[in-house]
Design a protein around this motif. Structure first.
Motif, PDB file in Angstrom:
ATOM      1  N   LEU A   1       0.852  -1.188   0.000  1.00 43.16           N
ATOM      2  CA  LEU A   1       0.000   0.000   0.000  1.00 43.16           C
ATOM      3  C   LEU A   1       0.890   1.242   0.000  1.00 43.16           C
ATOM      4  O   LEU A   1       1.852   1.322   0.773  1.00 43.16           O
ATOM      5  CB  LEU A   1      -0.921  -0.003   1.211  1.00 43.16           C
ATOM      6  N   PRO A   2       0.592   2.217  -0.818  1.00 44.51           N
ATOM      7  CA  PRO A   2       1.504   3.351  -0.996  1.00 44.51           C
ATOM      8  C   PRO A   2       1.761   4.180   0.255  1.00 44.51           C
ATOM      9  O   PRO A   2       2.844   4.739   0.409  1.00 44.51           O
ATOM     10  CB  PRO A   2       0.807   4.195  -2.071  1.00 44.51           C
ATOM     11  N   HIS A   3       0.778   4.285   1.163  1.00 42.73           N
ATOM     12  CA  HIS A   3       0.910   5.188   2.315  1.00 42.73           C
ATOM     13  C   HIS A   3       0.481   4.463   3.584  1.00 42.73           C
ATOM     14  O   HIS A   3      -0.474   4.859   4.256  1.00 42.73           O
ATOM     15  CB  HIS A   3       0.062   6.444   2.099  1.00 42.73           C
ATOM     16  N   ALA A   4       1.199   3.381   3.913  1.00 44.70           N
ATOM     17  CA  ALA A   4       0.765   2.510   5.008  1.00 44.70           C
ATOM     18  C   ALA A   4       1.757   2.505   6.164  1.00 44.70           C
ATOM     19  O   ALA A   4       2.970   2.640   5.977  1.00 44.70           O
ATOM     20  CB  ALA A   4       0.573   1.086   4.504  1.00 44.70           C
ATOM     21  N   GLU A   5       1.208   2.363   7.370  1.00 44.80           N
ATOM     22  CA  GLU A   5       1.969   2.126   8.583  1.00 44.80           C
ATOM     23  C   GLU A   5       1.477   0.807   9.184  1.00 44.80           C
ATOM     24  O   GLU A   5       0.333   0.399   8.956  1.00 44.80           O
ATOM     25  CB  GLU A   5       1.766   3.265   9.589  1.00 44.80           C
ATOM     26  N   LEU A   6       2.326   0.161   9.969  1.00 42.48           N
ATOM     27  CA  LEU A   6       1.993  -1.137  10.549  1.00 42.48           C
ATOM     28  C   LEU A   6       2.270  -1.133  12.036  1.00 42.48           C
ATOM     29  O   LEU A   6       3.343  -0.708  12.480  1.00 42.48           O
ATOM     30  CB  LEU A   6       2.815  -2.237   9.871  1.00 42.48           C
ATOM     31  N   ALA A   7       1.301  -1.613  12.806  1.00 44.95           N
ATOM     32  CA  ALA A   7       1.478  -1.811  14.247  1.00 44.95           C
ATOM     33  C   ALA A   7       1.147  -3.262  14.574  1.00 44.95           C
ATOM     34  O   ALA A   7       0.059  -3.740  14.231  1.00 44.95           O
ATOM     35  CB  ALA A   7       0.578  -0.866  15.042  1.00 44.95           C
ATOM     36  N   ILE A   8       2.066  -3.962  15.207  1.00 46.85           N
ATOM     37  CA  ILE A   8       1.820  -5.329  15.671  1.00 46.85           C
ATOM     38  C   ILE A   8       1.792  -5.295  17.195  1.00 46.85           C
ATOM     39  O   ILE A   8       2.772  -4.921  17.837  1.00 46.85           O
ATOM     40  CB  ILE A   8       2.881  -6.310  15.146  1.00 46.85           C
ATOM     41  N   ILE A   9       0.629  -5.655  17.747  1.00 47.96           N
ATOM     42  CA  ILE A   9       0.350  -5.520  19.177  1.00 47.96           C
ATOM     43  C   ILE A   9       0.364  -6.901  19.827  1.00 47.96           C
ATOM     44  O   ILE A   9      -0.203  -7.851  19.263  1.00 47.96           O
ATOM     45  CB  ILE A   9      -1.041  -4.875  19.397  1.00 47.96           C
ATOM     46  N   PRO A  10       0.980  -7.074  20.980  1.00 49.95           N
ATOM     47  CA  PRO A  10       0.913  -8.372  21.662  1.00 49.95           C
ATOM     48  C   PRO A  10      -0.537  -8.769  21.924  1.00 49.95           C
ATOM     49  O   PRO A  10      -1.364  -7.935  22.300  1.00 49.95           O
ATOM     50  CB  PRO A  10       1.662  -8.115  22.980  1.00 49.95           C
ATOM     51  N   GLY A  11      -0.832 -10.061  21.692  1.00 48.05           N
ATOM     52  CA  GLY A  11      -2.180 -10.536  22.000  1.00 48.05           C
ATOM     53  C   GLY A  11      -2.769 -11.399  20.906  1.00 48.05           C
ATOM     54  O   GLY A  11      -2.066 -11.881  20.011  1.00 48.05           O
ATOM     55  N   ILE A  12      -4.088 -11.591  20.983  1.00 51.40           N
ATOM     56  CA  ILE A  12      -4.805 -12.450  20.050  1.00 51.40           C
ATOM     57  C   ILE A  12      -5.767 -11.616  19.205  1.00 51.40           C
ATOM     58  O   ILE A  12      -5.927 -10.415  19.431  1.00 51.40           O
ATOM     59  CB  ILE A  12      -5.576 -13.564  20.795  1.00 51.40           C
ATOM     60  N   HIS A  13      -6.401 -12.258  18.259  1.00 49.47           N
ATOM     61  CA  HIS A  13      -7.318 -11.627  17.308  1.00 49.47           C
ATOM     62  C   HIS A  13      -8.382 -10.802  18.037  1.00 49.47           C
ATOM     63  O   HIS A  13      -9.186 -11.333  18.797  1.00 49.47           O
ATOM     64  CB  HIS A  13      -7.985 -12.742  16.486  1.00 49.47           C
ATOM     65  N   GLY A  14      -8.346  -9.480  17.819  1.00 51.48           N
ATOM     66  CA  GLY A  14      -9.356  -8.606  18.406  1.00 51.48           C
ATOM     67  C   GLY A  14      -9.052  -8.091  19.789  1.00 51.48           C
ATOM     68  O   GLY A  14      -9.782  -7.231  20.298  1.00 51.48           O
ATOM     69  N   GLU A  15      -7.973  -8.560  20.403  1.00 56.32           N
ATOM     70  CA  GLU A  15      -7.703  -8.148  21.783  1.00 56.32           C
ATOM     71  C   GLU A  15      -7.413  -6.652  21.872  1.00 56.32           C
ATOM     72  O   GLU A  15      -7.768  -5.992  22.853  1.00 56.32           O
ATOM     73  CB  GLU A  15      -6.530  -8.943  22.355  1.00 56.32           C
ATOM     74  N   TYR A  16      -6.789  -6.087  20.830  1.00 59.68           N
ATOM     75  CA  TYR A  16      -6.460  -4.657  20.849  1.00 59.68           C
ATOM     76  C   TYR A  16      -7.708  -3.775  20.814  1.00 59.68           C
ATOM     77  O   TYR A  16      -7.653  -2.590  21.125  1.00 59.68           O
ATOM     78  CB  TYR A  16      -5.512  -4.297  19.698  1.00 59.68           C
ATOM     79  N   LEU A  17      -8.853  -4.350  20.417  1.00 58.28           N
ATOM     80  CA  LEU A  17     -10.150  -3.659  20.502  1.00 58.28           C
ATOM     81  C   LEU A  17     -10.914  -4.039  21.762  1.00 58.28           C
ATOM     82  O   LEU A  17     -11.974  -3.479  22.024  1.00 58.28           O
ATOM     83  CB  LEU A  17     -11.022  -4.012  19.291  1.00 58.28           C
TER      84      LEU A  17
END
Length: 270
Positions: A228-244
């Motif tokens: 993606l031309p203008h993308a940033e990435l964050a990888i958060i410790p945890g499982i699917h959906g935990e960051y929400l």
């Protein structure tokens, strides 16, 4: 509302207005929270507004006008005599926003809702300001092989009980629950890669969020962040959906939304 949930959702007490809109042959349910710049929320598969975003909404709606929707056959939105597709969901959301008089918005999609968000950016780029893609799938190889085997054999009895409870709370319709499950599973079984040229054509700024133990491979997020031309990435410790603090993860006792949602707000504000 909260009494029927296994885990009460803070959004249940937030002031909001709700309604249904006739779009493309279905009656689409939506809720609007707060005031300010528009932010559209698109839930995950098998989910409702509250089961995906119930614990994130208090953070997201502090300084924004949040429009949260329920997609075809999910929650309080009706079904149509056709399979679910991410493209149709994107067109439905675009039609709703037109009715609500919203010309441009930020979008936050989770899981299946993130794939729909990609299709909004592809099919309706004029609507898009910034995108937050939580646990997004754009290519089949973004999932481990076992996932596709599970989808081929998917049964309602194996659906997370929190999601079944959330659906039945807002629509007491066992047949509707079965239909939603079956259409969601069929859509995943038939999932096809989004072509590279379409992804490379997304010009909006994008924040990709994944959990390090997500069902989506971290490598998929890295690949997308480079494509993606203008993308940033964050990888958060945890499982699917935990960051929400999505409803299936609340029993863990995680408070990740308290620091991940401010990160999302910072991305949208800058």
């Amino acid at each position: 509302m909260a009494a029927s949930y296994a885990y009460a959702q803070p959004s249940d007490s937030l002031p909001h207005r709700s309604g249904h809109a006739a779009v493309n042959g279905i009656s689409m349910y939506y809720e609007i929270y707060g005031e300010g710049k528009p932010l559209v929320l698109l839930h995950g598969g098998g989910s409702t507004i509250q089961s995906t975003f119930g614990r994130a909404l208090p953070y997201l709606s502090q300084n924004r006008k949040v429009i949260a929707v329920e997609l075809q056959a999910h929650g309080r939105t009706s079904d149509r005599p056709a399979d679910e597709t991410f493209e149709q969901d994107a067109d439905d959301v675009a039609a709703l926003l037109k009715q609500l008089g919203i010309d441009k918005a930020d979008f936050l999609g989770f899981s299946n809702g993130a794939t729909t968000t990609c299709q909004i950016a592809i099919r309706h780029p004029e609507l898009v300001n910034k995108l937050v893609l939580g646990s997004v799938l754009c290519k089949r190889n973004g999932m481990p092989d076992w996932f596709w085997d599970v989808m081929q054999k998917a049964q309602l009895s194996n659906m997370p009980p929190e999601l079944k409870t959330a659906y039945l709370q807002v629509k007491n319709d066992a047949n509707g629950l079965q239909t939603m499950h079956d259409k969601d599973a069929k859509r995943m079984v038939n999932f096809k890669d989004i072509p590279d040229e379409q992804l490379k054509g997304i010009q909006a700024p994008v924040l990709i969020i994944l959990a390090d133990k997500d069902v989506i491979k971290p490598e998929h997020g890295i690949m997308l962040s480079r494509m993606l031309p203008h993308a940033e990435l964050a990888i958060i410790p945890g499982i699917h959906g935990e960051y929400l603090e999505e409803i299936t993860t609340v029993k863990i006792g995680s408070k990740q939304a308290s620091y991940v949602m401010p990160m999302v707000a910072s991305f949208l504000d800058k």
